[in-house]
Design a protein around this motif. Structure first.
Motif, PDB file in Angstrom:
ATOM      1  N   PRO A   1       1.006  -1.309  -0.236  1.00  0.00           N
ATOM      2  CA  PRO A   1       0.142  -0.018   0.081  1.00  0.00           C
ATOM      3  C   PRO A   1       0.857   1.269   0.084  1.00  0.00           C
ATOM      4  O   PRO A   1       0.444   2.311  -0.610  1.00  0.00           O
ATOM      5  CB  PRO A   1      -0.863  -0.035   1.249  1.00  0.00           C
ATOM      6  N   LEU A   2       2.086   1.141   0.501  1.00  0.00           N
ATOM      7  CA  LEU A   2       2.882   2.386   0.637  1.00  0.00           C
ATOM      8  C   LEU A   2       3.359   2.720  -0.643  1.00  0.00           C
ATOM      9  O   LEU A   2       3.395   3.908  -1.411  1.00  0.00           O
ATOM     10  CB  LEU A   2       4.074   2.202   1.573  1.00  0.00           C
ATOM     11  N   ILE A   3       4.016   1.560  -1.249  1.00  0.00           N
ATOM     12  CA  ILE A   3       4.477   1.770  -2.823  1.00  0.00           C
ATOM     13  C   ILE A   3       3.363   2.033  -3.772  1.00  0.00           C
ATOM     14  O   ILE A   3       3.675   2.945  -4.640  1.00  0.00           O
ATOM     15  CB  ILE A   3       5.097   0.297  -3.012  1.00  0.00           C
ATOM     16  N   ILE A   4       2.206   1.564  -3.595  1.00  0.00           N
ATOM     17  CA  ILE A   4       1.219   1.994  -4.798  1.00  0.00           C
ATOM     18  C   ILE A   4       0.883   3.523  -4.225  1.00  0.00           C
ATOM     19  O   ILE A   4       0.534   4.210  -5.091  1.00  0.00           O
ATOM     20  CB  ILE A   4      -0.105   1.163  -4.254  1.00  0.00           C
ATOM     21  N   CYS A   5       1.127   3.817  -3.196  1.00  0.00           N
ATOM     22  CA  CYS A   5       0.751   5.459  -2.795  1.00  0.00           C
ATOM     23  C   CYS A   5       1.750   6.300  -3.623  1.00  0.00           C
ATOM     24  O   CYS A   5       1.725   7.364  -4.151  1.00  0.00           O
ATOM     25  CB  CYS A   5       0.900   5.837  -1.333  1.00  0.00           C
ATOM     26  N   VAL A   6       3.038   5.765  -3.518  1.00  0.00           N
ATOM     27  CA  VAL A   6       4.326   6.423  -4.127  1.00  0.00           C
ATOM     28  C   VAL A   6       4.094   6.458  -5.649  1.00  0.00           C
ATOM     29  O   VAL A   6       4.255   7.475  -6.188  1.00  0.00           O
ATOM     30  CB  VAL A   6       5.615   5.969  -3.642  1.00  0.00           C
ATOM     31  N   LEU A   7       3.832   5.184  -6.062  1.00  0.00           N
ATOM     32  CA  LEU A   7       3.708   5.045  -7.678  1.00  0.00           C
ATOM     33  C   LEU A   7       2.476   6.171  -8.008  1.00  0.00           C
ATOM     34  O   LEU A   7       2.713   6.487  -9.162  1.00  0.00           O
ATOM     35  CB  LEU A   7       3.508   3.570  -7.795  1.00  0.00           C
TER      36      LEU A   7
ATOM     37  N   ARG B   1      -0.679  10.811 -11.492  1.00  0.00           N
ATOM     38  CA  ARG B   1      -0.725  12.289 -11.141  1.00  0.00           C
ATOM     39  C   ARG B   1      -1.511  12.524  -9.806  1.00  0.00           C
ATOM     40  O   ARG B   1      -2.217  13.658  -9.754  1.00  0.00           O
ATOM     41  CB  ARG B   1      -1.228  12.961 -12.137  1.00  0.00           C
ATOM     42  N   GLU B   2      -1.691  11.620  -8.850  1.00  0.00           N
ATOM     43  CA  GLU B   2      -2.450  11.675  -7.680  1.00  0.00           C
ATOM     44  C   GLU B   2      -1.691  12.622  -6.680  1.00  0.00           C
ATOM     45  O   GLU B   2      -0.412  12.539  -6.719  1.00  0.00           O
ATOM     46  CB  GLU B   2      -2.963  10.601  -7.082  1.00  0.00           C
ATOM     47  N   GLN B   3      -2.370  13.448  -5.962  1.00  0.00           N
ATOM     48  CA  GLN B   3      -1.919  14.278  -5.083  1.00  0.00           C
ATOM     49  C   GLN B   3      -1.967  13.517  -3.364  1.00  0.00           C
ATOM     50  O   GLN B   3      -2.679  12.957  -3.075  1.00  0.00           O
ATOM     51  CB  GLN B   3      -2.751  15.805  -4.581  1.00  0.00           C
ATOM     52  N   VAL B   4      -0.596  13.395  -2.999  1.00  0.00           N
ATOM     53  CA  VAL B   4      -0.409  12.888  -1.867  1.00  0.00           C
ATOM     54  C   VAL B   4      -0.075  13.994  -0.889  1.00  0.00           C
ATOM     55  O   VAL B   4       1.174  14.697  -0.880  1.00  0.00           O
ATOM     56  CB  VAL B   4       0.721  11.935  -1.706  1.00  0.00           C
ATOM     57  N   GLY B   5      -0.477  14.063   0.155  1.00  0.00           N
ATOM     58  CA  GLY B   5      -0.129  14.951   1.352  1.00  0.00           C
ATOM     59  C   GLY B   5       0.780  14.799   2.305  1.00  0.00           C
ATOM     60  O   GLY B   5       1.072  13.471   2.305  1.00  0.00           O
ATOM     61  N   TRP B   6       0.950  15.625   3.310  1.00  0.00           N
ATOM     62  CA  TRP B   6       2.172  15.299   4.089  1.00  0.00           C
ATOM     63  C   TRP B   6       1.880  14.112   5.053  1.00  0.00           C
ATOM     64  O   TRP B   6       2.816  13.461   5.666  1.00  0.00           O
ATOM     65  CB  TRP B   6       2.342  16.698   4.981  1.00  0.00           C
TER      66      TRP B   6
ATOM     67  N   LEU C   1     -10.726  10.247   1.948  1.00  0.00           N
ATOM     68  CA  LEU C   1     -10.541  11.114   0.821  1.00  0.00           C
ATOM     69  C   LEU C   1     -11.180  10.257  -0.269  1.00  0.00           C
ATOM     70  O   LEU C   1     -11.557  10.947  -1.522  1.00  0.00           O
ATOM     71  CB  LEU C   1      -9.166  11.016   0.250  1.00  0.00           C
ATOM     72  N   ALA C   2     -12.088   9.282   0.055  1.00  0.00           N
ATOM     73  CA  ALA C   2     -12.880   8.358  -1.033  1.00  0.00           C
ATOM     74  C   ALA C   2     -12.294   7.912  -2.293  1.00  0.00           C
ATOM     75  O   ALA C   2     -12.629   8.074  -3.356  1.00  0.00           O
ATOM     76  CB  ALA C   2     -14.009   9.306  -1.337  1.00  0.00           C
ATOM     77  N   LYS C   3     -10.943   7.446  -1.796  1.00  0.00           N
ATOM     78  CA  LYS C   3     -10.013   6.928  -2.957  1.00  0.00           C
ATOM     79  C   LYS C   3      -9.507   5.934  -2.377  1.00  0.00           C
ATOM     80  O   LYS C   3      -8.164   5.894  -2.151  1.00  0.00           O
ATOM     81  CB  LYS C   3      -9.176   8.205  -3.469  1.00  0.00           C
ATOM     82  N   PRO C   4     -10.250   4.486  -2.141  1.00  0.00           N
ATOM     83  CA  PRO C   4      -9.438   3.589  -1.708  1.00  0.00           C
ATOM     84  C   PRO C   4      -8.433   3.071  -2.429  1.00  0.00           C
ATOM     85  O   PRO C   4      -8.240   2.907  -3.687  1.00  0.00           O
ATOM     86  CB  PRO C   4     -10.589   2.784  -1.549  1.00  0.00           C
TER      87      PRO C   4
ATOM     88  N   TYR D   1      -3.061   3.181   8.456  1.00  0.00           N
ATOM     89  CA  TYR D   1      -3.378   4.508   8.412  1.00  0.00           C
ATOM     90  C   TYR D   1      -3.478   5.039   6.845  1.00  0.00           C
ATOM     91  O   TYR D   1      -4.717   5.907   6.881  1.00  0.00           O
ATOM     92  CB  TYR D   1      -2.185   5.301   9.101  1.00  0.00           C
ATOM     93  N   LEU D   2      -2.848   4.385   6.192  1.00  0.00           N
ATOM     94  CA  LEU D   2      -3.240   4.791   4.529  1.00  0.00           C
ATOM     95  C   LEU D   2      -4.307   4.518   4.161  1.00  0.00           C
ATOM     96  O   LEU D   2      -5.086   5.355   3.477  1.00  0.00           O
ATOM     97  CB  LEU D   2      -1.999   4.591   3.771  1.00  0.00           C
ATOM     98  N   TRP D   3      -5.013   3.219   4.737  1.00  0.00           N
ATOM     99  CA  TRP D   3      -6.169   3.093   4.225  1.00  0.00           C
ATOM    100  C   TRP D   3      -7.318   4.011   4.929  1.00  0.00           C
ATOM    101  O   TRP D   3      -8.209   4.211   4.063  1.00  0.00           O
ATOM    102  CB  TRP D   3      -6.387   1.522   4.690  1.00  0.00           C
TER     103      TRP D   3
END
Length: 304
Positions: free
Chosen positions: A113-119, A125-130, A293-296, A285-287
Motif C-alpha cells: 500500500p505504501l508503494i502504491i501510494c508512491v507510484l 498524477r495523484e496528490q499525496v499530502g504530508w 478522501l474517498a479514494k480507496p 493509516y493509509l487505508w
C-alpha cells in the motif's frame, strides 16, 4: 457471446470468510515455492508450472462459455504491462523466499500500500499530502527494523523481495486502470497466458523432473492455489465492499508466522515483532486516510 456478470450481494461475513481463505492460500503458495526451491527445483520452473496450470484452469472454465470473447481486450498494452509486472513480482518473490524467512518476505510485502501510494504520484498524477508521506516514511522505517541492513543477518535477497513488492504495486495500479475495461475472466486469462509464453523457453532450459509424488503434487498445487486464491478474492468483493475487506489483509501476517515456524522452523525474531506492527499500522493509516478522501487503495494481496 456476452458474458454474464454475477450480481453484487450484501453478505459481508461470507465476503470476509472468502478473503481470509484467499490470504491463507497466498501464504500456502509462497510456502510451496519456498519448499520446492529448497528441494532443488529452479524458480523459473516453479513459476512456469504455476502459470501454465492457472492458464489451463481459466481456459477450461471460461472458454466453453465465452469462446473468443475470453481474449478480446480493449487495452492490450495495459494487459501486457500488467502481466510483465506480475512476472517480475513472482520471480523476485519466488527467488527471495529461498533465502529469507517467510516472515521477512511477508513483512516486506505489506509495504505494497505504501508503494502504491508512491507510484500513484508519478503514474496517476495523484496528490499525496504530508500525512500520507509521513506514513510511507514510517512504514519503510519498519522494514528497516526487520531487515537491519548492515547487520550480520542481512541478506541481499531482501532487495529482491522489495523489488517484488514494487512490481506488485505496479501490477495493482495497472489492474485498477483495467477496471471496467476488461472482464475479470479476461484479466485472469492474460495474467496467465502471457507469463506462460514468456517463461516457456526458460523453463525447458532449467527443467528438472520432480523427485517423487509429493514434489509433483506441490508443483501442480502452485497453479491450483494461485487460481483459487484469486477467485476467492474476486468473489469476496461481490459480497462485501473493498473498504470492509481491506483491513483483513493484515491477518495474513499471522498465517505467515505460523507456517514459517511450523514448516520451516523459522520462528519470528524480536525484530519482526518490533518492525511488522510499524509496517502494518502505516498501511492501515493509509487505508483510513484514503477512505476519508474517498479514494480507496487496492487491497494488499501477496501475489505469486
Amino acid at each position: 457471446m456476452s458474458t454474464t456478470i454475477a450480481p453484487i450481494e450484501e453478505r459481508r461475513l461470507l465476503g470476509i470468510g472468502l478473503v481470509l481463505c484467499a490470504y491463507f492460500l497466498f501464504t500456502c503458495l509462497d510456502s510451496s515455492a519456498k519448499w520446492l526451491g529448497l528441494v532443488g527445483l529452479p524458480a523459473l520452473q516453479i513459476m512456469f508450472a504455476r502459470y501454465v496450470i492457472h492458464l489451463g484452469i481459466v481456459s477450461a472454465i471460461n472458454l466453453p462459455r465465452q469462446g473468443a470473447d475470453l481474449w478480446r481486450t480493449r487495452n492490450l498494452k495495459i494487459e501486457i504491462l500488467r502481466s510483465g509486472a506480475l512476472i517480475g513480482s513472482t520471480l523476485c518473490n519466488f527467488t527471495a523466499v529461498r533465502y529469507l524467512p517467510l516472515t521477512v518476505t511477508g513483512a516486506i510485502t505489506f509495504t505494497t500500500p505504501l508503494i502504491i501510494c508512491v507510484l500513484s504520484v508519478f503514474l496517476l498524477r495523484e496528490q499525496v499530502g504530508w500525512r500520507r508521506w509521513t506514513a510511507i516514511v514510517v512504514g519503510f522505517v519498519g522494514v528497516l527494523i526487520i531487515v537491519r541492513p548492515g547487520s550480520d543477518t542481512f541478506h541481499p535477497a531482501t532487495l529482491l523481495s522489495l523489488a517484488g513488492a514494487v512490481s506488485y504495486g505496479l501490477y495493482a495500479l495497472l489492474t485498477r486502470k483495467l477496471a471496467g475495461v476488461d472482464s475479470v475472466a479476461t484479466q485472469q486469462f492474460y495474467g496467465a497466458v502471457l507469463p506462460t509464453i514468456a517463461l516457456l523457453p526458460f523453463a525447458f532450459v532449467v527443467w528438472q523432473w520432480p523427485d517423487g509424488l509429493l514434489q509433483w503434487l506441490v508443483l501442480i498445487g502452485t497453479g491450483v492455489i494461485g487460481f483459487t486464491s484469486h477467485q476467492f478474492i474476486t468473489m469476496a468483493h461481490r459480497f462485501a465492499p473493498a473498504s470492509t475487506l481491506a483491513p483483513f489483509a493484515y491477518v495474513q501476517i499471522v498465517f505467515i508466522a505460523i507456517i514459517s515456524w511450523l514448516i520451516f522452523q523459522q520462528p519470528p525474531d524480536l525484530w519482526f515483532y518490533l518492525g511488522a506492527p510499524v509496517v502494518i499500522l502505516s498501511g492501515f493509516y493509509l487505508w483510513l486516510r484514503e477512505r476519508q478522501l474517498a479514494k480507496p487503495l487496492t487491497p494488499v494481496a501477496e501475489e505469486g
